[in-house]
Design a protein around this motif. Sequence first.
Motif, short mmCIF file in Angstrom:
data_model
loop_
_atom_site.label_atom_id
_atom_site.label_comp_id
_atom_site.label_asym_id
_atom_site.label_seq_id
_atom_site.Cartn_x
_atom_site.Cartn_y
_atom_site.Cartn_z
N PRO A 1 0.80 -1.23 0.00
CA PRO A 1 0.00 0.00 0.00
C PRO A 1 0.84 1.27 0.00
O PRO A 1 0.44 2.29 -0.58
CB PRO A 1 -0.84 -0.12 1.28
N GLY A 2 2.00 1.23 0.65
CA GLY A 2 2.86 2.41 0.67
C GLY A 2 3.33 2.78 -0.72
O GLY A 2 3.34 3.97 -1.08
N PHE A 3 3.71 1.78 -1.50
CA PHE A 3 4.13 2.06 -2.87
C PHE A 3 2.97 2.64 -3.68
O PHE A 3 3.15 3.61 -4.44
CB PHE A 3 4.63 0.79 -3.56
N HIS B 1 -3.25 -1.58 -5.50
CA HIS B 1 -4.18 -0.69 -6.21
C HIS B 1 -4.65 -1.25 -7.54
O HIS B 1 -5.43 -0.63 -8.23
CB HIS B 1 -3.52 0.67 -6.45
N TRP B 2 -4.20 -2.45 -7.91
CA TRP B 2 -4.34 -2.91 -9.29
C TRP B 2 -5.79 -3.05 -9.74
O TRP B 2 -6.20 -2.51 -10.76
CB TRP B 2 -3.60 -4.23 -9.48
N ASN C 1 -6.13 8.23 -4.89
CA ASN C 1 -5.13 8.48 -3.85
C ASN C 1 -4.34 7.24 -3.48
O ASN C 1 -3.41 7.31 -2.66
CB ASN C 1 -5.81 9.02 -2.58
N GLY C 2 -4.74 6.08 -4.03
CA GLY C 2 -4.05 4.84 -3.71
C GLY C 2 -4.38 4.28 -2.35
O GLY C 2 -3.66 3.41 -1.83
N THR C 3 -5.49 4.75 -1.75
CA THR C 3 -5.82 4.33 -0.39
C THR C 3 -7.04 3.42 -0.32
O THR C 3 -7.42 2.99 0.77
CB THR C 3 -6.09 5.56 0.51
N CYS C 4 -7.67 3.12 -1.44
CA CYS C 4 -8.87 2.28 -1.47
C CYS C 4 -8.59 1.06 -2.33
O CYS C 4 -8.31 1.19 -3.53
CB CYS C 4 -10.06 3.08 -2.02
N ALA D 1 -8.68 -10.18 -1.57
CA ALA D 1 -9.89 -9.90 -0.79
C ALA D 1 -9.59 -9.71 0.69
O ALA D 1 -10.25 -8.92 1.37
CB ALA D 1 -10.91 -11.03 -0.97
N HIS D 2 -8.58 -10.42 1.21
CA HIS D 2 -8.26 -10.32 2.64
C HIS D 2 -7.63 -8.98 2.99
O HIS D 2 -7.52 -8.64 4.17
CB HIS D 2 -7.34 -11.47 3.04
N HIS D 3 -7.21 -8.21 1.98
CA HIS D 3 -6.64 -6.89 2.21
C HIS D 3 -7.60 -5.77 1.79
O HIS D 3 -7.36 -4.61 2.12
CB HIS D 3 -5.36 -6.70 1.41
N SER D 4 -8.65 -6.12 1.05
CA SER D 4 -9.43 -5.11 0.34
C SER D 4 -10.60 -4.57 1.16
O SER D 4 -11.09 -5.22 2.09
CB SER D 4 -9.96 -5.68 -0.98
N GLU D 5 -11.06 -3.41 0.76
CA GLU D 5 -12.18 -2.75 1.42
C GLU D 5 -13.52 -3.25 0.90
O GLU D 5 -14.49 -3.37 1.65
CB GLU D 5 -12.08 -1.24 1.18
N ALA D 6 -13.59 -3.54 -0.39
CA ALA D 6 -14.87 -3.94 -1.01
C ALA D 6 -14.58 -4.74 -2.26
O ALA D 6 -13.43 -4.83 -2.72
CB ALA D 6 -15.69 -2.69 -1.34
N PHE D 7 -15.64 -5.35 -2.81
CA PHE D 7 -15.48 -6.02 -4.10
C PHE D 7 -16.77 -5.94 -4.90
O PHE D 7 -17.84 -5.70 -4.38
CB PHE D 7 -14.96 -7.44 -3.95
#
Length: 384
Positions: free
Chosen positions: A48-50, A95-96, A124-127, A168-174
């Motif tokens: 996420p930092g990248f 972010h892909w 912003n690369g945060t979602c 999915a284990h890192h993501s906010e939604a799908f």
Amino acid sequence: MIGLVPDVVPLPAETIDLRRAVREFLAADREQYRWESRVDSWISSWDPGFSQRLARQGWVGMTIPTDFGGPGRTHLERFVVTEELLAHGAPVAAHWVADRQVAPALVRHGNTVQRERYLTRIANGTCHFAIGMSEPEAGSDLAAVRTRGVRADGGWHVTGTKVWTSGAHHSEAFFVLARTSELDPTHRHDGLSQFLVPLDSPGIEIRPIKLLTGQHHFNEVVLDRVFVPDDMVVGAIGSGWGQVGSELGFERSGPERFLSPQPLLDSVATRLDPENSGAMTTLGGLVADLMTLRHLSGSVARALSGNESADLSAAVVKEIGTSYEQRLVSECAELIPEVRPDLESDDEISRLLAEALLHSPGFTLRGGTSEILRGVIARGLGLR
């Protein structure tokens, strides 16, 4: 290939400066943050930092219009940035999916609530997002999905199982493709709808699917009467098939369909003896195929910039590209028989070869199997 892909046109000259800027950024960022180049980095390298550092350059969510909080760049500009990220094996997985599929889908089909909630944060690369299309008994035949959406007060109850849900284990939604009306065997593509589902919703269970290496980026996601409010329906109820087709155009035509193992090819090329004519012939053949695929994929990006349909041409790029990737891995292994593949090795080429050999069986499966894609192409040509 006539009629299958748009006319091949060189990338415009103004993209040269953009490409140079991306290369300079990647060299400096890798030096500072010490990330390693990876095969299949768009699936396996979650950082996420990248993604946020890249976003500060304006290189995430590039095609999101400025009115929606994005940079408002073209698909061709995004193509150039994507090529460089993949060729360098940069850690772009976080972010892909949001960048490649979700953002264009929300720009085209999303409502005001969805756009305001997600698009600026994607840029912003945060979602971070995942995609819920494939199922245990459906696979690439998306018309066979069994996940159901049942009308409820103020929304829908969604029940079913999705697999190969990367990140999915890192993501906010799908995004979830579900059947919202009874299947009509004569019109299998009717009655499908898309839902935007937060992954922390009650009734969702995320189960890891680990690779033989122990790595974890795939998941099985089980939905048990998950409530989705009406404002999280993407597009219109019943329009899911057409929307998914458009999203697959973005998924199937990009540089990730021929550049996933590019770090390996670059490393192998530096090890070869230029006096070995057989090795140079093999390398030359791979590079020639790579150039052809770049032109095809770039032409699809140009068509997308002009809001043209690219479903058929994307299928062509994906089918040819992923077959090329598998051949690249096997031929690279033959070109460096002295190298022992080892995921833990400090020798980069040894690690890259191991990654490529382990990932290559999946190249022709994800995003639609080759068999399914050949059917898509045949229908597009009127042969079926």
